[in-house]
Design a protein around this motif. Structure first.
Motif, PDB file in Angstrom:
ATOM      1  N   UNK A   1       0.825  -1.199   0.000  1.00  0.00           N
ATOM      2  CA  UNK A   1       0.000   0.000   0.000  1.00  0.00           C
ATOM      3  C   UNK A   1       0.863   1.254   0.000  1.00  0.00           C
ATOM      4  N   UNK A   2       1.915   1.231   0.798  1.00  0.00           N
ATOM      5  CA  UNK A   2       2.777   2.406   0.917  1.00  0.00           C
ATOM      6  C   UNK A   2       3.561   2.671  -0.362  1.00  0.00           C
ATOM      7  N   UNK A   3       3.862   1.629  -1.111  1.00  0.00           N
ATOM      8  CA  UNK A   3       4.679   1.789  -2.314  1.00  0.00           C
ATOM      9  C   UNK A   3       3.860   2.104  -3.562  1.00  0.00           C
ATOM     10  N   UNK A   4       2.548   1.945  -3.508  1.00  0.00           N
ATOM     11  CA  UNK A   4       1.680   2.231  -4.656  1.00  0.00           C
ATOM     12  C   UNK A   4       1.460   3.734  -4.727  1.00  0.00           C
ATOM     13  N   UNK A   5       2.230   4.405  -5.576  1.00  0.00           N
ATOM     14  CA  UNK A   5       2.209   5.866  -5.623  1.00  0.00           C
ATOM     15  C   UNK A   5       0.886   6.424  -6.142  1.00  0.00           C
ATOM     16  N   UNK A   6       0.134   5.655  -6.894  1.00  0.00           N
ATOM     17  CA  UNK A   6      -1.127   6.141  -7.436  1.00  0.00           C
ATOM     18  C   UNK A   6      -2.338   5.652  -6.647  1.00  0.00           C
ATOM     19  N   UNK A   7      -2.104   4.797  -5.661  1.00  0.00           N
ATOM     20  CA  UNK A   7      -3.203   4.241  -4.890  1.00  0.00           C
ATOM     21  C   UNK A   7      -3.826   5.279  -3.973  1.00  0.00           C
ATOM     22  N   UNK A   8      -5.119   5.170  -3.780  1.00  0.00           N
ATOM     23  CA  UNK A   8      -5.840   6.051  -2.864  1.00  0.00           C
ATOM     24  C   UNK A   8      -6.507   5.185  -1.802  1.00  0.00           C
ATOM     25  N   UNK A   9      -6.872   5.833  -0.724  1.00  0.00           N
ATOM     26  CA  UNK A   9      -7.545   5.091   0.329  1.00  0.00           C
ATOM     27  C   UNK A   9      -7.779   5.963   1.539  1.00  0.00           C
ATOM     28  N   UNK A  10      -8.133   5.300   2.611  1.00  0.00           N
ATOM     29  CA  UNK A  10      -8.310   5.966   3.895  1.00  0.00           C
ATOM     30  C   UNK A  10      -7.327   5.359   4.871  1.00  0.00           C
ATOM     31  N   UNK A  11      -7.041   6.094   5.928  1.00  0.00           N
ATOM     32  CA  UNK A  11      -6.090   5.597   6.915  1.00  0.00           C
ATOM     33  C   UNK A  11      -6.382   6.254   8.256  1.00  0.00           C
ATOM     34  N   UNK A  12      -5.910   5.581   9.290  1.00  0.00           N
ATOM     35  CA  UNK A  12      -5.947   6.143  10.626  1.00  0.00           C
ATOM     36  C   UNK A  12      -4.531   6.093  11.166  1.00  0.00           C
ATOM     37  N   UNK A  13      -4.047   7.246  11.605  1.00  0.00           N
ATOM     38  CA  UNK A  13      -2.727   7.355  12.214  1.00  0.00           C
ATOM     39  C   UNK A  13      -2.928   7.596  13.704  1.00  0.00           C
ATOM     40  N   UNK A  14      -2.468   6.675  14.516  1.00  0.00           N
ATOM     41  CA  UNK A  14      -2.529   6.817  15.969  1.00  0.00           C
ATOM     42  C   UNK A  14      -1.116   6.998  16.488  1.00  0.00           C
ATOM     43  N   UNK A  15      -0.942   7.952  17.398  1.00  0.00           N
ATOM     44  CA  UNK A  15       0.370   8.135  17.995  1.00  0.00           C
ATOM     45  C   UNK A  15       0.245   8.693  19.406  1.00  0.00           C
ATOM     46  N   UNK A  16       1.213   8.314  20.229  1.00  0.00           N
ATOM     47  CA  UNK A  16       1.305   8.787  21.607  1.00  0.00           C
ATOM     48  C   UNK A  16       2.520   9.688  21.674  1.00  0.00           C
ATOM     49  N   UNK A  17       2.345  10.848  22.321  1.00  0.00           N
ATOM     50  CA  UNK A  17       3.475  11.764  22.384  1.00  0.00           C
ATOM     51  C   UNK A  17       3.555  12.465  23.724  1.00  0.00           C
TER      52      UNK A  17
END
Length: 159
Positions: free
Chosen positions: A45-61
């Motif tokens: 998914x990360x390498x498909x430069x033309x791919x689209x989609x949705x994502x959730x980024x979770x992070x603790x800081x």
């Protein structure tokens, strides 16, 4: 089927066995296969430069890290075209959790996530992506063609 041998530290293996038991796996092999499949899918998914989609980024800081909250907010504003929403949660006096919902080009989403996760003071993070197809539709308002047009983009999740 290929058989492999892997050396793993005892504490890591204990943690993995607990993980497998909690999720109902009956053997380690299937657990390893599922983790490998998931990592390969995420990499694809990360390498498909033309791919689209949705994502959730979770992070603790660390909220006390100098200017980190400001840098994180600025990064989201710089990528307003990707950012759909952000949920901010106070874990304790010094620690926060954010969950950012993203939509758009998956390569752009991955670059944004990498930028966030590389910030000093971000302790833990994970990006979960789902591929989709972007559909663009337009329609007119008004009884005749002198009205105004709108373009609507929506993402259809692929199964």
């Amino acid at each position: 089927m290929t058989r492999v041998t892997v050396s793993i530290e005892d504490d890591l293996m204990d943690a993995f066995d607990t993980f497998l038991n909690q999720r109902g796996y009956t053997n380690r092999s299937e657990g390893f296969r599922d983790l490998i499949r998931e990592k390969l899918q995420q990499t694809k998914l990360a390498e498909d430069e033309n791919g689209v989609g949705i994502a959730v980024l979770n992070y603790v800081y660390d909220h006390e890290e100098r200017m980190l909250a400001s840098r994180l907010m600025n990064a989201q504003h710089e990528h307003h075209d990707l950012t759909v929403s952000t949920v901010h949660f106070h874990i304790d006096h010094d620690t926060c959790l954010e969950s950012v919902t993203l939509r758009g080009n998956l390569a752009d989403i991955r670059a944004f996530a990498d930028k966030i996760l590389a910030q000093p003071g971000v302790r833990h993070g994970e990006l979960y992506s789902v591929p989709g197809e972007l559909h663009v539709e337009s329609h007119h308002h008004g009884a005749d063609h002198h009205g105004h047009a709108h373009k609507h983009e929506h993402l259809k999740i692929t199964t």
